[in-house]
Design a protein around this motif. Structure first.
Motif, mmCIF file in Angstrom:
data_model
loop_
_atom_site.group_PDB
_atom_site.id
_atom_site.type_symbol
_atom_site.label_atom_id
_atom_site.label_comp_id
_atom_site.label_asym_id
_atom_site.label_seq_id
_atom_site.Cartn_x
_atom_site.Cartn_y
_atom_site.Cartn_z
ATOM 1 N N PHE A 1 3.872 4.165 7.508
ATOM 2 C CA PHE A 1 2.657 3.425 7.156
ATOM 3 C C PHE A 1 1.409 4.089 7.731
ATOM 4 C CE2 PHE A 1 6.031 0.463 6.452
ATOM 5 C CZ PHE A 1 5.642 -0.222 5.328
ATOM 6 N N ASP A 2 0.433 4.233 6.852
ATOM 7 C CA ASP A 2 -0.853 4.781 7.275
ATOM 8 C C ASP A 2 -1.708 3.712 7.948
ATOM 9 O OD1 ASP A 2 -0.885 7.561 5.673
ATOM 10 O OD2 ASP A 2 -0.029 5.982 4.407
ATOM 11 N N ARG B 1 -1.441 3.188 17.615
ATOM 12 C CA ARG B 1 -2.545 2.232 17.747
ATOM 13 C C ARG B 1 -3.710 2.567 16.822
ATOM 14 N NH1 ARG B 1 -2.598 -1.126 22.239
ATOM 15 N NH2 ARG B 1 -0.429 -1.632 22.720
ATOM 16 N N ALA B 2 -3.890 3.825 16.511
ATOM 17 C CA ALA B 2 -5.020 4.237 15.665
ATOM 18 C C ALA B 2 -4.860 3.746 14.231
ATOM 19 C CB ALA B 2 -5.150 5.758 15.687
ATOM 20 N N ARG B 3 -3.673 3.205 13.916
ATOM 21 C CA ARG B 3 -3.453 2.744 12.535
ATOM 22 C C ARG B 3 -3.555 1.225 12.411
ATOM 23 N NH1 ARG B 3 1.598 6.624 10.591
ATOM 24 N NH2 ARG B 3 0.575 8.566 11.175
ATOM 25 N N ILE B 4 -3.772 0.576 13.534
ATOM 26 C CA ILE B 4 -3.744 -0.885 13.531
ATOM 27 C C ILE B 4 -5.141 -1.464 13.317
ATOM 28 C CG2 ILE B 4 -3.239 -2.934 14.924
ATOM 29 C CD1 ILE B 4 -1.078 -1.302 16.324
ATOM 30 N N ASN B 5 -5.245 -2.303 12.351
ATOM 31 C CA ASN B 5 -6.486 -3.066 12.101
ATOM 32 C C ASN B 5 -7.720 -2.166 12.217
ATOM 33 O OD1 ASN B 5 -4.610 -5.113 11.988
ATOM 34 N ND2 ASN B 5 -5.229 -6.081 13.907
ATOM 35 N N ARG C 1 -0.024 4.022 2.456
ATOM 36 C CA ARG C 1 0.744 2.775 2.482
ATOM 37 C C ARG C 1 0.255 1.893 3.631
ATOM 38 N NH1 ARG C 1 5.714 5.064 2.893
ATOM 39 N NH2 ARG C 1 6.072 5.314 0.675
ATOM 40 N N ALA C 2 0.215 0.597 3.370
ATOM 41 C CA ALA C 2 -0.199 -0.355 4.415
ATOM 42 C C ALA C 2 0.842 -1.447 4.581
ATOM 43 C CB ALA C 2 -1.547 -0.977 4.077
ATOM 44 N N GLU D 1 0.703 -0.313 -1.401
ATOM 45 C CA GLU D 1 0.786 1.135 -1.545
ATOM 46 C C GLU D 1 -0.261 1.595 -2.542
ATOM 47 O OE1 GLU D 1 5.107 2.600 -1.174
ATOM 48 O OE2 GLU D 1 4.487 3.081 -3.233
ATOM 49 N N SER D 2 -0.819 2.780 -2.290
ATOM 50 C CA SER D 2 -1.806 3.308 -3.233
ATOM 51 C C SER D 2 -1.114 3.636 -4.554
ATOM 52 C CB SER D 2 -2.454 4.562 -2.660
ATOM 53 O OG SER D 2 -1.469 5.567 -2.471
#
Lengths: 462, 333
Positions: free
Chosen positions: A358-359, A399-403, A442-443, A460-461
């Motif tokens: 997940f991105d 952590r850089a991908r969270i919220n 992807r999220a 997903e994109s």
């Protein structure tokens, strides 16, 4: 002789349920076209006199305007409110009738506490995937400021008995049962009905069990405010939000907050746990690292790929799959807000994915510690083995991908409106990332809810 | 705890005295004479003196009456509204099946009738409910025809006086192999002494750690008990002891405010366990510091570590005082 059976003539819209064959086999993609919400406002402020349906209608009408849906018959509009007055049965349908959509657009209300918005999205996406509808709107609305106030059970029962009585004498007899104490109005509470503990107290126990520090919570809160501020400043929300009642931005976000300011706040939850024999814990949860009570509404437009193309509409992302879960919290076996921790591993296993795929990871910030206990649980080998039935730790999240564009701590959390906010944000994030990199993005979306509930989804994109 | 036949201290059989109907509130409900749960037990127990004609401390040897009360043919057809009121009050789910705490309420007037007999040696008012142990072999449903028995036994020393067991049993009408329900309520009468003069002894109450030193577990629930909690349970149970009804009437007995009925708190804990308790269970409670009203009680209702049933404990968090603790353990059928 021609008879006219309806007053508004032939249907105008093109979308009319299942396309083609009588039987639908397999599923097709449900895509997210876009979203629209009104800025979220702290309770008792700008939307103090706005009702749930006024806010939802405003958000819906903004969505209609953005995508040119005036007069369109959509497959369904689904949404709800957590704090809803009994007179607001069919609230979403009434909002549809108050909007520019075709009055032939069906609608229904649903409610799953804070997961309402995401559950609505799941419902609309599933109908689209099954071919039952080609387009739909999912969303939610909630007001603390204009929350319904109920009467006590004894007063309510006496009033109902009086209403059902056939004689004046009978009515008086029923009303004579009312005691002065029964006249006190009941305001909605966030206490869990079965335990009597507020959501904050429940989470304070979970926080203590997992040993989440005050500093970590404050850091997460600070990041939420900073990320949301940056997203507003960069124009990220320009095509996701319509101003309402003179408000153009979420008014809870504090661009100027700091770790020092957050550290100065007094704890509000878990204050009695310091003497606990099990987990002696200094209270860590403050108003700064807990979500404020908020008013607001949000909507998301979903469709089949064909419908979006036929209407010349853009597509942000695909709503891939979803999983809900519930946990046994009543006797303390599991934390009240830990259901998404259970849902996500099942969701990812079904889709052959891991956390590393997940991105973006959108975890609803009911409390900063909700995010942190979720992450800690997935990294804990014993917990994952014993509670989740996994062979080892589920995994870590960068952590850089969270919220990345902030979440509920900064934006606020009008219960049923949060799902729509997160889905629209996540869809736009993956669309942007895919456009930048030329690769799919992807999220993961995770929303915890009262009652030990949780809803999660993959976006997903395209 | 096995269901034994009523017997005197000496082992001889108690004289069975059969009453025509259950005295008091429950009997009124059963006959359909009351439609509301707000009937005051004071009104419902008019023929019972408020205070037993107890002997003064040191007024000669204490002896329990050698009598057991029995009421047969107890109809429960009309109890549905009363049961509903009870279930709402203690947070039991709506059901025609009677929880163990409800059978305590049902048998309470007969047990009280034993305690207000002229030859009962201790004062009803002022007695302290130390503990309660119930074996619920159930299920007992609205409509079942029952027999209720009650007697006092096991007069024994306590470090602060004497204690006795009030035993009540609920049987299928006409008897059967064993009681459907058996409750033993242990009471303390302060300031009384047994002939042998030994004031000390095992009192069965939980250890009373000094205030502020006990460390509670993590709570699983929190009860916000309003000022009317005692009056509400008093109305439904018929137990309208003044210590539960108002601050004023409680002060007369040395309490700063009204206190919650111990059985109300134990019934709430039993309800919290829910369906996991099954149809047959042993439900016990030891009472500690009283719950002053209004008040907030933190509770932990958790599966027992040995895997059999549930343990529960209730406390005052700011003052670290234990109010009650007990268990709900399934019984083999």
């Amino acid at each position: 002789m021609a008879t006219r059976k309806t007053t508004n003539g032939a249907p105008r819209g093109a979308s009319s349920g299942a396309t083609g064959s009588a039987r639908t086999t397999g599923v097709r993609d449900a895509v997210i076209v876009g979203g629209n919400r009104i800025p979220f406002s702290r309770a008792g402020k700008r939307y103090a006199d706005a009702s749930n349906s006024e806010m939802f209608t405003a958000a819906l009408e903004g969505l209609v305007a953005r995508f040119g849906l005036q007069g369109e018959r959509l497959g369904e509009v689904v949404g709800g409110a957590v704090l809803k007055h009994s007179r607001d049965f069919n609230m979403i349908r009434e909002s549809v009738l108050g909007s520019s959509l075709s009055p032939q657009t069906p609608a229904f209300d649903l409610q799953q506490a804070c997961a309402t918005g995401l559950e609505a999205t799941i419902n609309v996406a599933n109908k689209i995937r099954l071919g039952q509808i080609d387009s739909g709107v999912a969303g939610g609305t909630d007001t603390i400021s204009d929350a319904p106030i109920a009467v006590s059970d004894p007063l309510r029962r006496a009033l109902l008995a009086a209403q059902h009585a056939k004689t004046l004498q009978g009515r008086l007899k029923a009303l004579a049962q009312v005691r002065p104490g029964d006249l006190k109005p009941l305001t909605p509470a966030t206490d869990e009905p079965r335990t009597g503990l507020s959501m904050g107290e429940h989470q304070a126990i979970t926080t203590a069990r997992w040993g989440i520090s005050r500093e970590a919570q404050d850091e997460l809160a600070l990041a939420s405010h900073q990320n949301l501020t940056a997203a507003w400043d960069s124009g990220f929300f320009d095509d996701l939000v319509t101003p309402f009642r003179g408000l153009t931005r979420d008014d809870n976000v504090r661009a100027d907050t700091s770790l020092e300011k957050l550290a100065s706040l007094k704890p509000v939850f878990g204050k009695s746990l310091a003497t606990s024999a099990e987990v002696p814990a200094v209270p860590t949860m403050t108003a700064g690292n807990s979500t404020p009570l908020t008013d607001g509404a949000s909507t998301v437009l979903l469709a089949s790929t064909d419908w979006a193309q036929a209407h010349d509409l853009p597509v942000l992302a695909r709503f891939v799959d979803a999983e809900t879960a519930a946990v046994d919290f009543v006797h303390g076996h599991e934390g009240l807000l830990m259901a998404p921790v259970h849902a996500v591993p099942r969701l990812l296993a079904r889709n052959g994915l891991t956390l590393a795929d997940f991105d973006f990871v959108e975890i609803h910030e009911a409390f900063a510690s909700t995010v942190l206990t979720t992450l800690a649980a997935w990294e804990d080998a014993d917990y994952c083995k014993n509670e989740l039935g996994l062979p080892g730790p589920f995994g870590s999240v960068d952590r850089a991908r969270i919220n990345v564009n902030g979440s509920s701590l900064a934006a606020g959390h009008p219960f049923a409106a949060t799902g729509g906010r997160i889905v629209a944000t996540a869809a736009k994030l993956v669309a942007q990332r895919a456009a930048e990199t030329g690769k799919p993005a992807r999220a993961l979306v995770s929303v915890c809810a009262a009652g030990g509930l949780g809803a999660t989804a993959i976006i997903e994109s395209v | 705890m096995t269901a034994t036949r009523p017997a005197t201290v000496a082992g001889g059989p108690l004289r069975i005295e059969t009453l025509p109907s259950l005295p008091g509130l429950a009997g009124l409900y059963a006959r359909g004479a009351a439609a509301s749960g707000r009937i005051a037990a004071g009104r419902a127990l008019p023929h019972l003196p408020v205070v037993g004609t107890a002997l003064e401390p040191g007024d000669g040897p204490l002896a329990l009456p050698d009598v057991a009360y029995r009421v047969s043919g107890v109809e429960t057809d009309g109890l549905a509204p009363h049961l509903r009121d009870y279930q709402r009050l203690v947070h039991e789910p709506a059901s025609d099946t009677m929880p163990a705490g409800y059978l305590h309420v049902l048998a309470f007037p007969l047990a009280t009738a034993v305690m207000v007999r002229g030859d009962f040696p201790l004062p009803l008012l002022g007695m302290v409910h130390l503990s309660n142990a119930v074996e619920h072999r159930g299920p007992v449903r609205v409509g079942d025809l029952l027999e209720v028995r009650a007697w006092a036994e096991n007069l024994r020393p306590h470090r602060r006086g004497v204690q006795i067991d009030l035993v009540a049993e609920v049987w299928p009408d006409g008897g059967g192999e064993r009681a459907l329900w058996r409750g033993v309520s242990t009471y303390l009468a302060k300031g009384f002494h047994l002939p042998d003069g030994s004031p000390s002894g095992v009192d069965g109450s939980p250890e009373r750690a000094p205030s502020g030193t006990w460390a509670p577990p993590l709570p699983t629930g929190r009860w916000a008990l309003g000022p009317g909690t005692g009056r509400a349970y008093g109305a439904v149970s018929g137990d309208r002891n003044p210590i539960h009804l108002s601050a004023l009437s409680a002060k007369a007995f040395g309490y700063p405010r009204a206190i919650a009925h111990g059985m109300y708190t134990a019934a709430r804990a039993l309800a919290d366990v829910g369906n996991a308790r099954g149809d047959a269970y042993r439900w016990t409670v030891h009472f500690g510091r009283p719950v002053l009203l209004p008040g907030t009680v933190d509770v932990a209702v958790t599966p027992a570590e040995d895997g059999t049933g549930f343990r529960y404990v209730g406390w005052n968090a700011p003052r670290r005082l234990k109010h009650f603790e007990g268990g709900v353990v399934p019984l083999d059928a």
